[in-house]
Design an enzyme around this catalytic site. Structure first.
Site, PDB file in Angstrom:
ATOM      1  N   LYS A  29      25.914   1.003  -6.469  1.00  0.00           N
ATOM      2  CA  LYS A  29      26.539  -0.145  -6.545  1.00  0.00           C
ATOM      3  C   LYS A  29      28.224   1.203  -6.147  1.00  0.00           C
ATOM      4  CE  LYS A  29      24.035  -2.956  -8.518  1.00  0.00           C
ATOM      5  NZ  LYS A  29      23.208  -3.601  -9.621  1.00  0.00           N
ATOM      6  N   GLN A  33      24.486  -4.112 -15.835  1.00  0.00           N
ATOM      7  CA  GLN A  33      24.023  -3.842 -16.079  1.00  0.00           C
ATOM      8  C   GLN A  33      22.466  -3.541 -16.327  1.00  0.00           C
ATOM      9  OE1 GLN A  33      22.485  -1.707 -12.223  1.00  0.00           O
ATOM     10  NE2 GLN A  33      21.396  -2.442 -13.007  1.00  0.00           N
ATOM     11  N   ASP A  65      27.560 -11.956  -9.551  1.00  0.00           N
ATOM     12  CA  ASP A  65      26.145 -11.506  -9.520  1.00  0.00           C
ATOM     13  C   ASP A  65      24.965 -12.990  -9.100  1.00  0.00           C
ATOM     14  OD1 ASP A  65      24.301  -9.166  -9.309  1.00  0.00           O
ATOM     15  OD2 ASP A  65      23.946  -8.357 -11.716  1.00  0.00           O
TER      16      ASP A  65
END
Ligand code: NAP
Length: 301
Positions: A53, A97, A120
């Protein structure tokens, strides 16, 4: 005739190029998208995801921060960290995460992220915004958003199409079904969701102009369940064994989707491969959400 192979790898690369240009233009106006990825502990898979990412964010031109924390970080301290980034005007996207160490309540942490920085798209506020649809929907969850892009960029008409989604998880099945039924471009479909409680899975799949399979069961969808010419999006990623990599000589996982690809490609009009289909789209859509967030925060949209 063999199906068109929808390459998520190529489409993701194309979107990343578009984002690079968009970010360069934003920078000229003094706006730099900012993304922070918070990693607690040293889970090797998480390190690899976060590294991917960060690498993509740097390539696109973001102000991107990797915030590594020890695995004994207290829940209260993680919540404070999230709050710090919620207030940081240079940060437009916050990603914690998963999985988090067992002593931390994941739900509590994810719910502490400012919904307007939840790139997200899993915060309950954003799930609700997606349900309402239209301009309300800010950040679509990344894998389902990637699936929609693949269908649209492969040239499939979604308006009026029969879309069948196999699977009803919160991260894939439910959100992609919701996305496809919205009134608007790249959607406006008639949607059916099927799951383990469904009678006659086969009959539903056979009706699908667009079949989206996210069950996590290798080979669940048989080739004869596919309507000739249909668009098949195989989200499943299943480890079915190991092989020696020709490149490195190391043992690597053999991955298969939920659809019998070799046989299905002789019937479908278009199909995604596994790997190289939906997978590469997820990080790219995270970047797209972050650019959108930066624009919203800067009053550019
Ligand atoms: P999940 O949470 O396990 O959900 C699977 C869904 O499929 C459930 O709703 C389940 O039904 C349904 N299902 C399972 N077996 C079935 C069967 N025999 N018949 C009908 N329905 C069945 O999985 P997920 O997180 O959505 O992920 C699904 C797959 O996509 C996995 O292989 C995962 O690795 C992959 N995935 C890939 C990406 C990516 O490429 N970026 C991202 C996310 C997920 P019930 O609800 O009735 O149990």
């Amino acid at each position: 005739m063999s199906a068109t192979i929808i390459s998520g790898k190529d489409i993701a690369a194309q979107i990343r190029e578009e984002l690079k240009k968009e970010v360069a233009e934003m920078k000229e106006k003094g706006v730099v998208p900012g993304l922070v990825t918070i990693l607690v502990g040293k889970n090797p898979a998480s390190i690899s995801y976060v590294t991917g990412k960060q690498k993509t964010a740097h390539e696109i031109g973001f102000n991107s921060i990797q915030d590594d924390q020890p695995d004994d970080l207290a829940e209260a301290d993680l919540l404070k960290l999230v709050e710090k980034y919620n207030k940081d005007t240079k940060i437009h996207g916050i990603l914690v995460q998963l999985p988090l160490p067992k002593h931390i309540d994941e739900k509590k942490v994810l719910n502490a992220i400012d919904p307007d920085k939840d790139v997200d798209g899993f915060h309950p506020v954003n799930v609700g915004r997606l349900m309402i649809g239209g301009n309300e929907a800010k950040f679509l969850p990344c894998t389902p958003a990637g699936i929609q892009e693949l269908i649209v960029r492969a040239g499939f008409e979604t308006a009026g199409a029969e879309v069948v989604v196999v699977g009803r998880s919160n991260i894939v099945g439910k959100p992609i079904a919701n996305i496809m039924l919205q009134k608007g471009k790249g959607a406006n479909a008639t949607v059916t969701i099927v799951h383990t409680g469904t009678k006659n899975l086969e009959e539903h799949c056979k009706r699908a102009d667009i079949l989206i399979v996210a069950a996590g069961v290798p080979g669940l969808v048989k080739p004869e369940w596919i309507k000739p010419g249909a668009c098949v999006i195989d989200v499943g990623v299943n480890r079915v064994g190991e092989k020696k990599s020709e490149k490195t000589g190391k043992m690597v996982a053999i991955l298969r989707g939920d659809v019998d690809f070799d046989a299905a490609k002789e019937i479908a009009g278009a199909i995604t491969p596994v790997p190289g289909g939906v997978g590469p789209m997820t990080i790219t859509m995270l970047m797209k959400n972050t650019v959108k967030s930066a624009k919203i925060h800067a009053g550019m949209v």
